[in-house]
Design a protein around this motif. Structure first.
Motif, mmCIF file in Angstrom:
data_model
loop_
_atom_site.group_PDB
_atom_site.id
_atom_site.type_symbol
_atom_site.label_atom_id
_atom_site.label_comp_id
_atom_site.label_asym_id
_atom_site.label_seq_id
_atom_site.Cartn_x
_atom_site.Cartn_y
_atom_site.Cartn_z
ATOM 1 N N UNK A 65 33.590 -4.829 5.487
ATOM 2 C CA UNK A 65 34.392 -5.466 4.390
ATOM 3 C C UNK A 65 34.749 -4.523 3.206
ATOM 4 N N UNK A 66 34.183 -3.283 3.293
ATOM 5 C CA UNK A 66 34.256 -2.555 2.035
ATOM 6 C C UNK A 66 35.379 -1.648 2.279
ATOM 7 N N UNK A 67 36.135 -1.561 3.448
ATOM 8 C CA UNK A 67 37.197 -0.671 3.665
ATOM 9 C C UNK A 67 38.374 -1.342 4.039
ATOM 10 N N UNK A 68 39.441 -0.646 3.654
ATOM 11 C CA UNK A 68 40.689 -1.103 4.298
ATOM 12 C C UNK A 68 41.681 -0.148 4.870
ATOM 13 N N UNK A 69 42.020 -0.233 6.086
ATOM 14 C CA UNK A 69 42.804 0.698 6.565
ATOM 15 C C UNK A 69 44.346 0.904 6.174
ATOM 16 N N UNK A 70 44.670 1.988 5.651
ATOM 17 C CA UNK A 70 46.134 2.038 5.266
ATOM 18 C C UNK A 70 46.781 2.827 6.202
ATOM 19 N N UNK A 71 46.518 3.805 6.819
ATOM 20 C CA UNK A 71 47.308 4.698 7.680
ATOM 21 C C UNK A 71 46.446 5.281 8.771
ATOM 22 N N UNK A 72 46.809 5.347 10.120
ATOM 23 C CA UNK A 72 45.964 6.172 11.164
ATOM 24 C C UNK A 72 47.074 7.185 11.915
ATOM 25 N N UNK A 73 46.561 8.217 11.645
ATOM 26 C CA UNK A 73 47.712 9.323 12.033
ATOM 27 C C UNK A 73 46.957 10.231 13.296
ATOM 28 N N UNK A 74 47.941 10.821 14.194
ATOM 29 C CA UNK A 74 47.333 11.482 15.250
ATOM 30 C C UNK A 74 47.463 13.143 15.029
#
Length: 246
Positions: free
Chosen positions: A33-42
């Protein structure tokens, strides 16, 4: 009755060239709950361009070994990096990593419990008040100093400055007010050789300097900087017997 402040939610990014690792981190983040993913890059070059474009996040989950640009080199060129949790299949980079002041170093494969401990550290670092550097501690007597082997050299540490010692895999981290030292030894071996009575084993993974405790709350000792050191249930009886209290 005052309403408690809501827990902070940290925005985060993932940079990892292996899809299975990104998917694992994305899943763990979705459970937290304390995290929010903004971007996931390779790719680390994508990450470099992302941050140079002015984008910001609170926490970066960063792989080390990637083509073209590795994670450590990415950190070296970022002028204002976020809180960094390294994720790697190799333990060999631990010393370089902590020289770059990363918050945690997760060795793959890691489970959700280990991931959660890293997130808790990031939360503590994010919410800790920014304070002026503490005044230099007076030099302790010689018997408060020990030489430890750090990155192939012997370093003198004044153990009056040590807050706690944490075990991570086959090395330990000695944490002071100003610095972290990576020492390649086991917690058991270090515990047996420490000559100071005020250093007490309080958890399977922690030795605590009793003289640096500021408070005890929620089953943990609070040391300077607002850091919480957990006190394991099997260690609590001996710990509280040793603690000076009214």
């Amino acid at each position: 009755m005052p309403v408690p402040a809501p827990a902070p939610v940290l925005t985060c990014a993932i940079i990892d060239d292996e899809e299975i690792n990104r998917l694992t981190l994305e899943h763990y983040i979705s459970l937290t709950d304390s995290l929010q993913l903004v971007v996931s890059l390779d790719d680390a070059l994508q990450g470099l361009n992302y941050f140079r474009a002015g984008n910001k996040v609170d926490v970066l989950f960063l792989d080390i070994q990637m083509p073209q640009l590795n994670g450590l080199d990415l950190l070296r060129v970022l002028s204002d990096p976020p809180i960094v949790i390294l994720t790697t299949a190799h333990e060999d980079f631990a010393v370089d990593a902590f020289d770059l002041r990363v918050t945690d170093y997760l060795v793959k494969p890691f489970d959700y419990a280990r991931f959660s401990r890293a997130v808790q550290r990031a939360l503590q670092q994010h919410t800790a008040p920014v304070a002026a550097a503490p005044p230099a501690a007076p030099a302790g007597p010689p018997d408060h100093d020990l030489f430890v082997k750090v990155n192939n050299k012997m370093v003198r540490i004044n153990f009056d400055d040590v807050l706690y010692i944490e075990a991570l895999s086959d090395y330990v981290i000695i944490v002071t007010d100003r610095q972290k030292y990576i020492v390649y030894t086991t917690m058991k071996a270090l515990d047996a050789r420490l000559p100071f009575d005020h250093f007490v084993r309080v958890h399977r993974s922690y030795i605590l300097n009793m003289r640096r405790i500021e408070a005890i709350e929620d089953g943990a000792a609070v040391v300077p900087g607002g850091q919480h050191v957990p006190i394991g249930k099997s260690y609590q009886e001996a710990f509280f017997r040793k603690l000076n209290r009214i």
